[in-house]
Design an enzyme around this catalytic site. Structure first.
Site, short mmCIF file in Angstrom:
data_model
loop_
_atom_site.label_atom_id
_atom_site.label_comp_id
_atom_site.label_asym_id
_atom_site.label_seq_id
_atom_site.Cartn_x
_atom_site.Cartn_y
_atom_site.Cartn_z
N LYS A 1 1.36 4.34 -2.87
CA LYS A 1 1.38 5.83 -2.56
C LYS A 1 2.55 6.53 -3.17
O LYS A 1 2.61 7.45 -3.88
CB LYS A 1 1.17 6.16 -1.25
N ASP B 1 0.92 -1.24 0.15
CA ASP B 1 -0.02 0.08 0.21
C ASP B 1 0.75 1.25 0.07
O ASP B 1 0.58 2.26 -0.66
CB ASP B 1 -1.02 -0.18 1.40
#
Ligand code: ADP
Ligand code: ASP
Ligand code: MG
Length: 813
Positions: free
Chosen positions: A680, A676
């Site tokens: 980003k 994750d």
């Protein structure tokens, strides 16, 4: 003296007529006469017209007639005391017998002239006038019935007669008036031969102005069923609002271009005599309505209204022979005038090689005839080509007297159309510069009116039609926030969010503006199995203005539909990272499509939830700052875990607590493997123009292989326990030297590295608490002291708030 005109709906029900009585009571002063002009009861003119068409086609008209007759009986019996009813019931009976006779002769002859039609239609106003007079009498008002045919004289242009002002004014001068209420029939008049004529549909408004002019009245009040002259047709634009004031010219222009609220010729006698016209609502008599007058100083507001003509026909004449042909336009327009064709709008290419003009839909055939007759020779010798007719078109016009002094209105007008994918076929600006018009496809009219209204009449509410995907924690929280802020959005920001559809992975549902979004039951009898493709198609086919799709899922399946959404001129607001963190090609494609279709693509919540990270980065980037280095902690979950992994607690215990508190993905490894975080960082890199792929992100695994590979979540926890000594070695190292564990991502020299670092107390990330995110931008401008953004970077509440902010940003653009 005042002239009050009551339209069809204002006299068409018992409730309305009770209001008429109150209005008349208020306006009648006993010191001077009061003129009350009445239309036929609502719907009656149309019914009589329909019956005549049925008769002409040899069809049965008795049912229509019966219901028209019944309507009058109901009004009489509901309105008048029993004793006063009989003469009126008789009058209606006799009228309908005569109407029936007329219809039979139409049927027998198979012929319906405009003269007979006018005679037939005139019964509507005659009956309503007599009923209203009797009603006012029964309420003790001194009311007198007056048939307008004795006063208003016209030529014999039946159906749309021209007023003979001289004779009419003579009659009006000779009309001796006492201090009574004169109830005059609207719409009807008579010619030299005493034959009944009519002033055109909607002509009762005109009647009131003719009377006002001849009687030198002080004001005209048009009482109808809306709060005045609105900025647009309320049946087409829900956000239309009433204008307190208009100039005669503005009102004329708007009514000429389709605002049915007042019949255009009405303005002429009013202008000549400078008589103010008030448009008022019979059903809301306390509302001040609209004042139409010759304004001494031009009032506020650039745009006064958006109007349209739904059914028009564009006629295009081209041909090499037209070049330099003197008097071509003159001949064309004369021919059209001979055939009584009204030209609404003209555009001529400067090459003189083509001319396009727009006429009413009904005039298409007549126009064709006129052109053929006039240009027979040119057509036969191919000097001009066969004219082309396109009759699936509408005209939309923006009207306002102040526009002529202001630049940029047409730009705004056309860009509002363009942004919503509406194709402009022709453009014209009236020479008065009072209006700018565009010809568009008819099926796009409603959308066009709404977007133009919302973007040009900024002081009032702008509606956004939003479809939502995802009803999980973030979706639900967003609904809660939208619900809570509804009033604030409308009152302070003039924004209205209209929910048009909701979907989740199982079901979807089209909704039309629910009362409460939050209480919506997405799964009920109206919902269907989710099929986003048809969902988008369906919503796009409704041609709604300002469409936005909000993606609150984390699903790749939803992302697949983004191109389709953009191509349907739908903006996207998303917290779903999957879209922007897959291939660079996909990321660029979304940006390209959004730009091409002139819609927004906003995804602030892709990084750091509601924190202004992408926006800040974009601002630096756009303003020419050079981004040297980005350092970040973008996993709230890992921050929480590291911040709580102290003292006696085992690593497994801390992870378990984080999961129980809802800080982790269902499988905590999805956070701990850094995936994750990588997404980003990748998005940030792409935002500064780097064509990065996931393979360019180097991430040093923190979890031992056995933990990553565990077959189930319980097995994963077991592995964590087994490796406690591995984790505690990090912890001990940090604790023994007063430092802290941090998972930090660094983007520098075009490369991304993510790894666990043990940081000193002087490191800017040392003091990070809880599940906060932090990001620091080192740039040419912020070289010595980096620009830092810090705060909660996860959780439904802040993410939903970030999505909310993006949605409002779409609305602000
Ligand atoms: P009446 O029977 O009172 O003469 P009309 O039906 O002729 O009433 O005109 C009023 C209607 O005009 C309204 O109910 C509204 O639907 C329609 N209308 C169209 N455009 C406008 C506008 N710009 N402002 C107000 N009303 C409008
Ligand atoms: N009754 C007529 C019509 O329907 C005139 C009017 O209402 O103004 O056109
Ligand atoms: Mg009307």
């Amino acid at each position: 003296m005042k002239i009050l005109k009551f339209g069809g709906t204002s006299v068409g029900s018992l409730e309305a007529l009770q209001n008429v009585k109150l209005i008349v009571e208020k306006e009648f002063s006993q010191n001077e006469p009061l003129i009350v002009v009445c239309s036929a009861l609502s719907g009656i003119t149309n019914m009589l017209l329909l019956a005549s068409e049925q008769a002409l086609e040899q069809n049965d008209f008795s049912r229509i007639l019966k219901s028209a007759e019944e309507k009058h009986y109901q009004i009489i019996s509901g309105l008048l005391p029993r004793t006063a009813q009989n003469p009126l019931l008789m009058m209606v009976k006799v009228s309908f017998n005569e109407i029936e006779d007329l219809l039979f002769s139409i049927r027998n002859l198979g012929e319906l002239s405009d003269r007979i039609k006018d005679r037939l239609l005139s019964y509507g106003e005659q009956m309503s006038g007599k009923i209203i007079t009797a009603f006012l009498n029964s309420e003790s008002f001194p009311a007198v019935f007056q048939d307008a045919r004795e006063l208003i004289k016209t030529d014999s242009h039946f159906g749309n007669a021209n007023v003979d002002s001289k004779k009419t004014n003579e009659n009006l001068n000779n009309w001796t008036l006492g201090n009574h209420i004169y109830v005059v029939t609207g719409f009807i008049a008579s010619d030299e031969n005493q034959d009944t004529t009519t002033l055109g549909r909607g002509g009762s408004d005109y009647t009131s102005a003719i009377l006002a002019s001849g009687l030198k009245a002080d004001e005209i009040q048009i009482w109808t069923d809306v709060d005045g002259f609105l900025t647009a047709d309320p049946r087409l634009v829900k956000n239309a609002f009433s204008q307190p004031e208009l100039s005669y010219q503005e009102a004329m222009e708007m009514s000429y271009f389709g605002a049915k609220v007042i019949y255009p010729p009405t303005m002429i006698p009013a202008i000549e005599n400078q008589i103010p016209i008030y448009i008022r609502n019979t059903f809301q008599p306390e509302n001040p309505g609209t004042l139409i007058h010759q304004k001494s100083e031009i009032s506020k507001g650039l745009i006064k209204g958006i109007v349209s003509i739904e059914k028009t026909c564009l006629i295009n004449i081209t041909g090499n022979g037209m070049i330099g042909m003197k008097g071509f336009s003159g001949r064309l327009f004369n021919a059209l005038a001979r055939y009584d064709v009204n030209i609404i709008l003209i555009t001529q290419a400067s090459s003189e090689h083509s001319i396009s003009f727009v006429v009413n839909f009904n005039d298409e055939k007549k126009a064709g005839k006129a052109i053929r007759e006039e240009f027979e020779f040119e057509l036969d010798s191919n000097k001009i080509d066969e004219p082309q007719f396109d009759n699936d078109l509408s005209i939309i016009s923006v009207v306002g007297e102040n526009m002529k002094k202001t630049r940029g209105i047409s730009g705004k007008f056309f860009s509002a159309l363009g942004k919503n994918g509406i194709n402009i076929i022709a453009i014209a600006q009236g020479s008065s510069e009072l209006n700018i018009s565009a010809v568009i496809e008819r099926n796009e009219l409603s959308k066009a009116l709404n977007v133009v209204h919302d973007s040009l009449l900024l002081s009032h509410v702008k509606t956004f039609n939003v479809m939502f995907a995802g009803t999980g924690n973030i979706g639900k929280e967003l609904f809660r926030q939208l619900e809570r802020e509804k009033k604030n959005l409308a009152e302070n920001h003039q924004i209205k969010i209209n929910v048009v559809g909701i979907s989740n992975s199982r079901t979807m549902q089209l909704i039309d503006n629910p009362e409460s979004i939050f209480n919506l039951e997405i799964e009920n009898e109206n919902s269907q199995k989710t099929d986003l493709e048809s969902f988008i198609k369906l919503i796009a086919s409704k041609n709604l203005p300002n469409l936005v799709f909000v993606d609150n899922t984390s699903s790749e399946d939803v992302v697949k539909h983004y191109p389709d959404l953009f191509n349907n001129n739908i903006s996207i607001v998303t917290c779903n990272k999957k879209g922007n963190s897959s291939s660079f090609e996909q990321y660029s494609k979304f940006k390209r499509l959004a730009k091409k279709n002139n819609v927004n693509f906003l995804y602030e919540t892709n990084v750091g939830a509601g924190l202004p990270i992408i926006r800040t980065l974009n601002d630096l980037w756009i303003s020419g700052d050079e981004i040297l280095k980005i350092e970040a902690i973008l996993s709230g979950t890992i921050s929480y875990i590291f911040n709580n992994y102290v003292g006696e607690k085992t690593f497994a215990e801390v992870v378990r607590t984080a999961q129980e508190l809802g800080y982790t993905e269902p499988d905590p490894r999805d956070d701990l493997n850094g995936m994750d975080f990588s997404r980003k960082m990748l998005i940030l890199g792409r935002e500064i123009g780097l064509p990065l792929e996931m393979s360019d992100v180097s991430i040093k695994d923190f979890l031992p292989e056995a933990c990553l590979q565990a077959e189930s979540i319980p097995a994963f926890y077991e592995e964590l326990e087994k490796h406690e000594h591995y984790f505690s070695s990090f912890k001990n190292e940090a604790e023994s030297s007063g430092r802290k564990l941090r998972l930090i991502g660094v983007l520098e020299h075009g490369k991304i590295n993510i790894e666990v670092q043990i940081v000193n107390s002087d490191h800017p990330f040392f003091g990070l608490s809880g599940s906060d995110n932090i990001i620091s931008f080192t740039t040419s401008r912020y070289r010595n002291t980096p620009l830092v953004v810090k705060g909660p970077g996860a959780g439904a509440e802040v993410t939903a708030a970030g999505v909310f902010a993006d949605l409002v940003r779409v609305t602000a653009q």
